[in-house]
Design an enzyme around this catalytic site. Structure first.
Site, PDB file in Angstrom:
ATOM      1  N   ASP A  69      -3.724   0.197  13.081  1.00 33.16           N
ATOM      2  CA  ASP A  69      -3.978   0.886  11.744  1.00 33.16           C
ATOM      3  C   ASP A  69      -5.273   1.998  11.436  1.00 33.16           C
ATOM      4  O   ASP A  69      -5.903   2.449  12.939  1.00 33.16           O
ATOM      5  CB  ASP A  69      -4.275  -0.722  10.661  1.00 33.16           C
ATOM      6  CG  ASP A  69      -4.349  -0.505   9.357  1.00 33.16           C
ATOM      7  OD1 ASP A  69      -4.535   0.173   8.950  1.00 33.16           O
ATOM      8  OD2 ASP A  69      -3.838  -1.193   8.465  1.00 33.16           O
ATOM      9  N   GLN A 122      -2.372  -6.642   3.912  1.00 34.33           N
ATOM     10  CA  GLN A 122      -1.781  -7.786   3.204  1.00 34.33           C
ATOM     11  C   GLN A 122      -0.555  -8.739   4.510  1.00 34.33           C
ATOM     12  O   GLN A 122      -1.183  -9.967   4.797  1.00 34.33           O
ATOM     13  CB  GLN A 122      -1.763  -7.815   2.280  1.00 34.33           C
ATOM     14  CG  GLN A 122      -1.117  -9.057   1.475  1.00 34.33           C
ATOM     15  CD  GLN A 122      -0.514  -8.762  -0.046  1.00 34.33           C
ATOM     16  OE1 GLN A 122       0.320  -8.290  -0.280  1.00 34.33           O
ATOM     17  NE2 GLN A 122      -0.550 -10.436  -0.690  1.00 34.33           N
ATOM     18  N   LEU A 123       0.600  -7.943   4.734  1.00 33.42           N
ATOM     19  CA  LEU A 123       1.640  -8.693   5.631  1.00 33.42           C
ATOM     20  C   LEU A 123       1.630  -8.203   6.885  1.00 33.42           C
ATOM     21  O   LEU A 123       1.314  -9.028   7.550  1.00 33.42           O
ATOM     22  CB  LEU A 123       2.866  -8.209   4.831  1.00 33.42           C
ATOM     23  CG  LEU A 123       3.753  -8.087   5.257  1.00 33.42           C
ATOM     24  CD1 LEU A 123       4.558  -9.747   4.954  1.00 33.42           C
ATOM     25  CD2 LEU A 123       5.022  -7.313   4.854  1.00 33.42           C
ATOM     26  N   GLY A 168      -0.110  -1.150  10.162  1.00 35.79           N
ATOM     27  CA  GLY A 168      -0.797  -1.506   9.626  1.00 35.79           C
ATOM     28  C   GLY A 168      -1.277  -3.102   9.766  1.00 35.79           C
ATOM     29  O   GLY A 168      -0.700  -3.769   8.710  1.00 35.79           O
ATOM     30  N   TYR A 189       6.334   5.180  -5.803  1.00 35.94           N
ATOM     31  CA  TYR A 189       6.295   4.611  -4.514  1.00 35.94           C
ATOM     32  C   TYR A 189       7.368   3.831  -4.014  1.00 35.94           C
ATOM     33  O   TYR A 189       8.406   3.854  -3.398  1.00 35.94           O
ATOM     34  CB  TYR A 189       5.352   3.692  -4.639  1.00 35.94           C
ATOM     35  CG  TYR A 189       5.686   2.131  -3.729  1.00 35.94           C
ATOM     36  CD1 TYR A 189       5.079   1.763  -2.437  1.00 35.94           C
ATOM     37  CD2 TYR A 189       5.888   0.855  -4.216  1.00 35.94           C
ATOM     38  CE1 TYR A 189       5.161   1.036  -1.400  1.00 35.94           C
ATOM     39  CE2 TYR A 189       5.985   0.028  -3.753  1.00 35.94           C
ATOM     40  CZ  TYR A 189       5.959   0.048  -3.015  1.00 35.94           C
ATOM     41  OH  TYR A 189       5.716  -1.186  -1.570  1.00 35.94           O
TER      42      TYR A 189
HETATM   43  N1  SER Z   1       3.644  -5.546  -4.595  1.00 37.37           N
HETATM   44  C1  SER Z   1       3.428  -3.946  -4.702  1.00 37.37           C
HETATM   45  C2  SER Z   1       3.446  -3.292  -6.234  1.00 37.37           C
HETATM   46  O1  SER Z   1       2.673  -3.868  -6.718  1.00 37.37           O
HETATM   47  C3  SER Z   1       5.541  -4.411  -5.283  1.00 37.37           C
HETATM   48  O2  SER Z   1       6.245  -4.114  -3.669  1.00 37.37           O
HETATM   49  O3  SER Z   1       3.212  -2.497  -5.610  1.00 37.37           O
END
Ligand code: SER
Length: 323
Positions: free
Chosen positions: A41, A19-20, A15, A147
């Protein structure tokens, strides 16, 4: 397999275009030249010079296995996931990507003796039964998004692999992460990044969350540093093997807009709430991360004011260069 003198750790970021992942990759290359860095990725992002990039779908177990074996991977940061808002549009795919991806990584890490694995959890693992203010490390957790369900389940899988197989898995419950180099993708906290782009582009922003929705947040530099510090911490000191609460600040869209207005007085915000409000309403406002502070010395550097300065300065510089 690389010609790898023993002192070089082979690190894999799954990944790495996100972003991270993208920021973690460049920080690792800058600060840890002793690492051989493999980035992967679905699509190549801004992989930093000095990293090896290969395309990978983490659901492709045999390709992942081949990468781990071929490169002699010793450490994995598994960051590929579908975030909260996007996950609600496609729950089955979100579950599959988030869970099967993690299980592939855990299983292959045991098989190939990977020394250490990092996997992110999230404030999305909390739910309406969790206290809204000052969420302790071990609260009720009843996530309502797919999620969040995948994050809570993943935390338990991580702990299971630690206890059952002795795999050294470490994890953080990230709050919303705010960055200027790479955008987030499909989260509920994304408004807190979009607002800066729009403030500079047109001086106004329409928020998809209400004015008073308070959520925990963190500047990207703190998030990257937290990740690296946790990964270097003495394992004996880690009392949490599900995932650590961490935070830096909490604010509402209105408070963020006011902080921007202090730098850009003409900036305007208005509100057009969408389905993401219902997600945010199930998440806590403020996190208690004392256990992380006690166990491995976590301490944030950026508060709201420093965050706003960083975001506006860096994004304005990019806009200037693009002219
Ligand atoms: N930033 C994430 C989201 O908004 C939260 O882990 O899904």
């Amino acid at each position: 397999m690389h010609n790898n003198p023993k002192e070089h750790t082979v690190t894999l970021i799954i990944g790495s275009s996100g972003q991270l992942g993208s920021e973690l990759a460049s920080t690792l290359l800058k600060e840890r030249p002793d690492k051989i860095l493999i980035c992967c990725d679905l699509h190549q992002g801004p992989a930093p010079d000095g990293a090896i990039f290969e395309t990978l779908d983490v659901l492709d177990q045999s390709k992942l296995e081949d990468m781990i074996r071929r490169h002699g991977v010793q450490e994995i940061y598994h960051l590929a996931a579908m975030l909260s808002a996007k996950g609600e549009q496609n729950p089955a795919m979100a579950w599959r990507l988030n869970m099967e991806g993690l299980l592939n990584v855990l299983e292959l890490s045991v098989k190939y003796g990977v020394g250490r694995v990092f996997w992110p959890s999230s404030i999305a693992a909390f739910g309406p039964g969790t206290p809204r203010d000052l969420v302790p490390q071990w609260p009720v957790m009843d996530p309502r998004t797919v999620y969040g369900i995948s994050k809570l389940s993943g935390e338990l899988w991580c702990q299971y692999y630690v206890q059952r197989f002795g795999l050294d898995v470490r994890s953080l419950r990230y709050p919303g992460i705010i960055s200027w180099r790479t955008p987030p993708g499909g989260g509920t906290t994304d408004y807190a990044v979009e607002i800066f782009h729009e403030a500079l582009r047109c001086g106004a922003y329409t928020s998809f969350l209400q004015a008073h929705t308070r959520l925990p947040m963190m500047y990207i530099d703190d998030a990257v540093r937290a990740t690296l510090e946790l990964m270097q911490a003495d394992g004996e000191r880690l009392s949490v093997r599900t995932s650590y609460n961490i935070t830096a600040m909490s604010f509402t869209p209105l408070e963020l807009a006011e902080a921007i207005q202090r730098r850009l007085p003409h900036f305007q915000i208005d509100y057009r709430v969408d389905f993401r409000q219902a997600i945010a309403d199930t998440w806590p406002a403020v996190i208690d991360d004392q256990v992380a502070r006690d166990d491995w010395g976590w301490n944030h550097h950026f508060d709201l004011s420093a965050l706003v300065d960083e975001m506006l300065t860096n994004l304005a510089a990019i806009r200037e260069r693009q002219r």
